[in-house]
Design a protein around this motif. Structure first.
Motif, mmCIF file in Angstrom:
data_model
loop_
_atom_site.group_PDB
_atom_site.id
_atom_site.type_symbol
_atom_site.label_atom_id
_atom_site.label_comp_id
_atom_site.label_asym_id
_atom_site.label_seq_id
_atom_site.Cartn_x
_atom_site.Cartn_y
_atom_site.Cartn_z
ATOM 1 N N ASN A 272 -3.904 16.689 -0.513
ATOM 2 C CA ASN A 272 -2.517 16.228 -0.405
ATOM 3 C C ASN A 272 -1.728 16.541 -1.668
ATOM 4 O O ASN A 272 -0.567 16.952 -1.606
ATOM 5 N N ARG B 161 0.831 -1.196 0.000
ATOM 6 C CA ARG B 161 0.000 0.000 0.000
ATOM 7 C C ARG B 161 0.874 1.258 0.000
ATOM 8 O O ARG B 161 0.605 2.211 -0.732
ATOM 9 N N ARG B 162 1.916 1.232 0.848
ATOM 10 C CA ARG B 162 2.814 2.394 0.903
ATOM 11 C C ARG B 162 3.548 2.575 -0.427
ATOM 12 O O ARG B 162 3.741 3.700 -0.899
ATOM 13 N N PRO C 258 -3.335 9.582 -11.079
ATOM 14 C CA PRO C 258 -3.655 9.375 -9.659
ATOM 15 C C PRO C 258 -4.923 10.079 -9.178
ATOM 16 O O PRO C 258 -5.732 9.484 -8.461
ATOM 17 N N ALA D 273 -6.376 8.003 -6.244
ATOM 18 C CA ALA D 273 -5.282 7.305 -5.564
ATOM 19 C C ALA D 273 -4.578 8.215 -4.569
ATOM 20 O O ALA D 273 -3.875 7.738 -3.672
ATOM 21 N N VAL D 274 -4.749 9.531 -4.732
ATOM 22 C CA VAL D 274 -4.165 10.528 -3.836
ATOM 23 C C VAL D 274 -5.247 11.556 -3.519
ATOM 24 O O VAL D 274 -5.934 12.022 -4.430
ATOM 25 N N ALA E 287 2.042 6.641 -6.827
ATOM 26 C CA ALA E 287 0.989 7.573 -7.229
ATOM 27 C C ALA E 287 1.481 9.015 -7.134
ATOM 28 O O ALA E 287 1.231 9.828 -8.038
ATOM 29 N N TYR E 288 2.189 9.340 -6.065
ATOM 30 C CA TYR E 288 2.747 10.688 -5.938
ATOM 31 C C TYR E 288 3.790 10.956 -7.026
ATOM 32 O O TYR E 288 3.864 12.058 -7.572
ATOM 33 N N THR F 66 1.199 4.067 -2.938
ATOM 34 C CA THR F 66 0.999 5.496 -2.685
ATOM 35 C C THR F 66 2.187 6.306 -3.175
ATOM 36 O O THR F 66 2.025 7.371 -3.790
#
Length: 304
Positions: A98, A11-12, A88, A93-94, A18-19, A15
């Motif tokens: 953020n 998951r991390r 994303p 996804a984000v 995605a960023y 993420t």
């Protein structure tokens, strides 16, 4: 590691990717291809590697920030377009907030990094680039006029200005010519892609030229801007050596030929492949600027 640990790690990792995707790494790569030759040409063969490294870091931060803020502003149309539906923010996804904070942080960091490691002018140019890309292109021009990429493409020309100013502290005429090369190159490059995805742009309400004009008109504009691109590369030969000049002539002939082939295909009503021009235009720009970098690095005698 437990199953739960693997899930958390995945998951991390997802993420983080995605960023990273928000920053559009492939676009950043193309921008850096133009910045390095500009620095090498500014002081032919004498640029300190640390200056290049610091400028590239600052340039990457600026481009990443601008691209992230662009994704924030375009999240609504990215959901509609097939080509961008996996971005994303389009697939949530984000979180939007953020992404906004991430983009602003990168943008601010780029200014202070360039100011600290190079000079104030380079930092200010980075800020101007981000502001122009987000507010002028993305928010003002993109959804209002077919000339969006003509004028909005100026943001993509700024890395050469930043690179030149980082080395010299000023803006010289060769930097302006390099700006013109990328400025004229951007429309045919973008319109060739938009020809393939014109239905996407129509669905999203974005008046990209291929979505609002006939194919014949689009390819006619592509040919004109391709010629302007090549002519600008030949003007730059006045500040470079014979190696760059030779490559500019050969690559320019190839690029113009591809544009005319696309135009001829449309006039005949034959099946066309605009994506070929889009992809090869990347190669063209890379070849020309790599030749400029090599020519400048070994400090070949200039033509004038």
């Amino acid at each position: 590691m437990s199953v739960r640990g693997h899930v958390a790690l995945n998951r991390r990792w997802g993420t983080a990717l995605a960023y990273l995707a928000l920053t559009k790494p492939r676009v950043i790569e193309l921008l850096l291809v133009t910045a390095i030759p500009a620095m090498l040409l500014a002081h032919r063969g004498t640029v300190h590697p640390l200056v290049i490294l610091n400028t590239l870091i600052g340039g990457m931060l600026a481009a990443a920030g601008a691209n992230t803020l662009n994704c924030v502003a375009d999240a609504d149309i990215d959901k509609v377009m097939t080509r961008t539906a996996r971005r994303p923010l389009a697939r949530a996804a984000v979180p939007m907030t953020n992404a906004l904070v991430f983009g602003l942080t990168l943008s601010v960091a780029s200014f202070f990094w360039l100011w600290w490691t190079t000079n104030l002018l380079s930092g200010l140019l980075a800020v101007a680039t981000i502001a122009f890309y987000v507010f002028v292109y993305t928010l003002l021009l993109k959804r209002r006029t077919w000339q969006n990429v003509v004028w909005g493409g100026a943001a993509g020309c700024m890395p050469v200005m930043i690179g030149w100013s980082a080395v010299t502290g000023t803006i010289g005429w060769p930097a302006l010519v390099m700006f013109a090369i990328i400025f004229f190159w951007t429309p045919p490059h973008t319109w060739a892609l938009a020809m393939r995805y014109k239905d996407d742009y129509k669905a999203a309400g974005v008046p990209m030229l291929p979505a609002v004009a006939t194919e014949r008109r689009v390819v006619r504009h592509i040919v004109v801007y391709t010629w302007l691109t090549v002519l600008a590369t030949l003007v730059l030969a006045l500040a470079a050596g014979w190696l760059y000049a030779a490559v500019a002539v050969l690559a320019g002939t190839w690029f113009v030929t591809m544009a005319h082939q696309l135009y001829a295909g449309v006039r005949r009503g034959a099946p066309i492949q605009p994506l070929r021009l889009f992809l090869q235009s990347n190669n063209y720009l890379a070849v020309v600027f790599c030749a400029l970098a090599l020519d400048s690095a070994i400090a070949l005698p200039t033509l004038v």
